[in-house]
Design an enzyme around this catalytic site. Sequence first.
Site, short mmCIF file in Angstrom:
data_model
loop_
_atom_site.label_atom_id
_atom_site.label_comp_id
_atom_site.label_asym_id
_atom_site.label_seq_id
_atom_site.Cartn_x
_atom_site.Cartn_y
_atom_site.Cartn_z
N GLY A 90 0.78 -1.24 0.00
CA GLY A 90 0.00 0.00 0.00
C GLY A 90 0.81 1.28 0.00
O GLY A 90 0.23 2.36 -0.17
N TYR A 91 2.12 1.22 0.20
CA TYR A 91 2.88 2.46 0.29
C TYR A 91 2.86 3.22 -1.04
O TYR A 91 3.18 2.68 -2.08
CB TYR A 91 4.35 2.18 0.66
CG TYR A 91 4.58 1.67 2.07
CD1 TYR A 91 3.59 1.69 3.04
CD2 TYR A 91 5.83 1.17 2.43
CE1 TYR A 91 3.82 1.22 4.32
CE2 TYR A 91 6.07 0.70 3.72
CZ TYR A 91 5.06 0.73 4.65
OH TYR A 91 5.30 0.26 5.92
N MET A 92 2.54 4.49 -0.93
CA MET A 92 2.49 5.38 -2.09
C MET A 92 1.62 4.78 -3.21
O MET A 92 1.94 4.91 -4.39
CB MET A 92 3.89 5.67 -2.63
CG MET A 92 4.79 6.36 -1.65
SD MET A 92 6.46 6.56 -2.29
CE MET A 92 7.16 7.58 -1.02
#
Length: 400
Positions: A90-92
């Site tokens: 889910g990061y960025m």
Amino acid sequence: MGKRLMGRRHFMKSTLAGVGGFFFLASNDKKQGEKVIDKKGTEKKFVYRTLGKTGLKLPVINMGVMNSDNPNLVRAALDSGIVLLDTAHGYMQGRNEEVIGTVIKGRPRDSFVIASKVSLPQDRITGLYTEGATTEEFLKKLDISLKRLGLDYIDILHHHGVSRRESALFEPALKALKKAKKDGKIRFTGITTHMNEPEVIHAAVDSKSYDVIMTAYNYQQKYYAEVRNGIARAAQAGLGIVGMKAIRGGSRQTPFKNPAAALKWVLQDPNIHIVVPGFTTFDQMDIDLSVMEDLNLSDSEKKDLQKEASIPGSYCQGCRECLGQCLKGLPIPDLMRAYMYVYDYRNLSMAQDLVVSMNLPSRVCKDCSQCLVKCSVGFNVSDKIRDVIRIREVPPEFIT
Ligand code: SF4
Ligand code: SF4
């Protein structure tokens, strides 16, 4: 000497100092850094530990890539001798994994270790999984992550953001991890927790389903002794232990000026095998790497930590004590996490994603004549919520 005995002996050697039983452990790293030569031919001293039963021998400082979309920084980290890159599905919104993919392309597969994470939809108040939290969803996200990274397999895949025993034991997630391992898409299974950590750590050990635990652990946690005990049990059971939020949740912008001391504080625990500080500049990277030159805390570093630990209200403990108090049932710990993303991580995109994912009403903290929430560390939660909630209104194209 067994790890349990060693842990207890070190515990007994610890000296009480400062507020709330804040203490330091005697260093167990008599043998300090091993010399490594980086790509520029510079000699560096790195301290290595083995990540539990994974057998991975890693420098104790690695990179949490979460807040960096700069491929040159990630490249520099690997060229400097860092081995493990920590990211998440889910990061960025996926860009973080893509950046890593561009950096590792063409590098020998055994020259780096990738840890990523997959989360499933959960109720933000109870921490329990909701509709859509399925084995298929978990595996679908893993396949997308593999594509972004350009890899056939991820070294460590974490079941991400767990705050309840029931969630650590959630069968669809465990089934997905088992299948992914069997299919050769991951080498090792992991679990991450930054809320209610002791309960999750013990559940992870009990489940016998995980190879690695990644937990928040820092000198400002009010209940760090419980986290420490959980970590000791997990390490004794052979699990690899990764420390995160070592620098109080990443607070580089606040007045505390000694992140190296914070990292050393975590690493003085022999059951922490590695930490993954989220540096975002080359200077920060150099400071973090310099920790390995001497893991021992100097007297002035101890003083800095004691001073900082005595300042109330600068770190959301994730203790969940506020959850039953809010008249509107707001997911306050998650809102405080979003606040931390804005003011400590300077990661507006993650803050916006998190706030939007909460599906909050249009009016937040505006209809109470008085806020009844008494935060355990003295946060004025309604002020912080009113502040951070404004990020919903910012068009995504203005958020870098
Ligand atoms: S002011 Fe906000 S945090 Fe406080 S009780 Fe009301 S809705 Fe909850
Ligand atoms: S009571 Fe305070 S420290 Fe605990 S979770 Fe709520 S906001 Fe965070």
